[in-house]
Design a protein around this motif. Sequence first.
Motif, PDB file in Angstrom:
ATOM      1  N   ARG A 216      44.764  33.519  39.253  1.00 43.38           N
ATOM      2  CA  ARG A 216      45.619  34.645  38.911  1.00 43.38           C
ATOM      3  C   ARG A 216      46.904  34.414  39.699  1.00 43.38           C
ATOM      4  NH1 ARG A 216      41.215  38.678  37.196  1.00 43.38           N
ATOM      5  NH2 ARG A 216      41.550  39.505  39.502  1.00 43.38           N
TER       6      ARG A 216
ATOM      7  N   ARG B 135      50.794  33.473  38.518  1.00 47.62           N
ATOM      8  CA  ARG B 135      52.140  34.417  38.752  1.00 47.62           C
ATOM      9  C   ARG B 135      52.759  33.658  39.459  1.00 47.62           C
ATOM     10  NH1 ARG B 135      47.821  37.915  40.220  1.00 47.62           N
ATOM     11  NH2 ARG B 135      48.280  37.708  42.464  1.00 47.62           N
TER      12      ARG B 135
ATOM     13  N   ASP C  93      49.399  41.304  42.228  1.00 53.73           N
ATOM     14  CA  ASP C  93      48.352  41.941  41.240  1.00 53.73           C
ATOM     15  C   ASP C  93      48.214  43.254  41.046  1.00 53.73           C
ATOM     16  OD1 ASP C  93      46.545  41.552  39.199  1.00 53.73           O
ATOM     17  OD2 ASP C  93      45.139  40.071  40.258  1.00 53.73           O
TER      18      ASP C  93
ATOM     19  N   ASN D 253      39.780  42.657  42.629  1.00 53.51           N
ATOM     20  CA  ASN D 253      39.601  41.843  43.696  1.00 53.51           C
ATOM     21  C   ASN D 253      39.133  41.976  44.851  1.00 53.51           C
ATOM     22  OD1 ASN D 253      41.365  40.066  41.609  1.00 53.51           O
ATOM     23  ND2 ASN D 253      43.424  40.785  42.638  1.00 53.51           N
TER      24      ASN D 253
END
Length: 464
Positions: free
Chosen positions: A86, A90, A376, A383
């Motif tokens: 992820r 980003r 995030d 996470n």
Amino acid sequence: MKFMRQKRFTLLVMFTLLVTVIAGCSGGGGAPAEAVNKPPAEENKEVAAEPAEEKQEPAADLKGRAVRISNWWDAAPKGDSEADERARERIKNVEKKYNVKISYLNTDYGATSEKISSSVMANEPFAEIVRVPDGNIWGLMQGGFLTPLDEYLKETKIQPDVIDSMRFGSDKVYGLTGWYTPNDSGMFYNKRLFKEAGLKDPQQLMEEQNWNWDTMLEAAKKLTVDKNGDGKMDQYGLSGAYYVLHEMLIGSNGGKMYDEATQKAAFDSPEALEALNFLHSLYNDHKVIKANAGNDWEDPSKYFSEGNIAMYPGGLWEVEGRILDKLKDDWGYVYMPKGPKAATYLDTVNSTESFVIPKGVKDADVIVKIWEELQDFDNWQENHRLWLENILPDETSIANAMNDNGEVERVYGARAGGLGVKEALGSVTEKFVKGEVTPSTGVAQIIGPAQAGIQKVLKGEKSK
């Protein structure tokens, strides 16, 4: 006296992802089915206006320039975890949206402040975004080396109280962080040693609502033993650096070394003095803490990983470099035991890090947006749990670290880095560890000079 200047490995990578705000999302729905068959509106009736589409401002084009992000480790996401995937996505989106190239710098912890100041003075900031510990922030603020960020944080996902904490006592916001970055500290313990001694371990005591200073001391005394009968203890109840132990015990009793609200040293409070007297007794009366062999920072975790220490107070960030794959015994992680004046388990945040933008960085408003879009915001809990699953030994320890039962209260407003408070108190603790002075006498000697030193830093005065 050597104080903590260590790399925090993956924890700090993960804590860069951490924030306390979860973004909401709203779903749009189509028009009701019956509206399709409605007759046309009569000539004289008002027709409801279609909602105007919200126009998005085009993203700024930074024409391919580099946006360098400095940490004191390589923070580029290289792993195959979902979180890293992820993060890479980003980065890709940000690079395309703003026409930039994101890169990560690995800057030595101790050199970060000097690199900011020297590069700003040369009108060539070495990075657009720099992680700094609070021990550096005061001098950089007072020296005019940082960009005030108030104007760029009017629309942000960062909570207002966290933004306000990034003022560090000034009237301007200088830090970018979505989350305080504490050590997430607690107690590591060796399950084998407790089992062999027939004792309830800290997890069992915690479940019985009986994990406190008294039960910790009782266990430590029984687990400090001479196994081979040579007259020397070869197993101890506790290990630790005196300056880590005094921080954690003061915090677990509801005290602080420094009070940000009053801008005063607070290690002379009843809560703090009770903790210091207890620590003094652990060293001098009960003798349950293994003496370090010359390296107060490295020795305690080394002893624990060798399997000869029952309990080791420390931070979760230490696990990967100091415990994981080194300690062969079963082990666990619990909260620090409650002090007599504490109504619950406490984790006092005595330090924090923040990302800053050095003075002279161009397009600081856009750099702030880039930083936010690299975070995030929506998955920080997930996470963090994924990371804990990789480093902690069992589900119970993970639940403790996540504070799933809500029993730990995280206490802010005690950051002391860069103000000389830790050093002042450490000079006393170092002496009473050796029995050279009592806590009350030592604290009385240095509380005044410590307060004077704080005021010098806060006023921007340089020490002579």
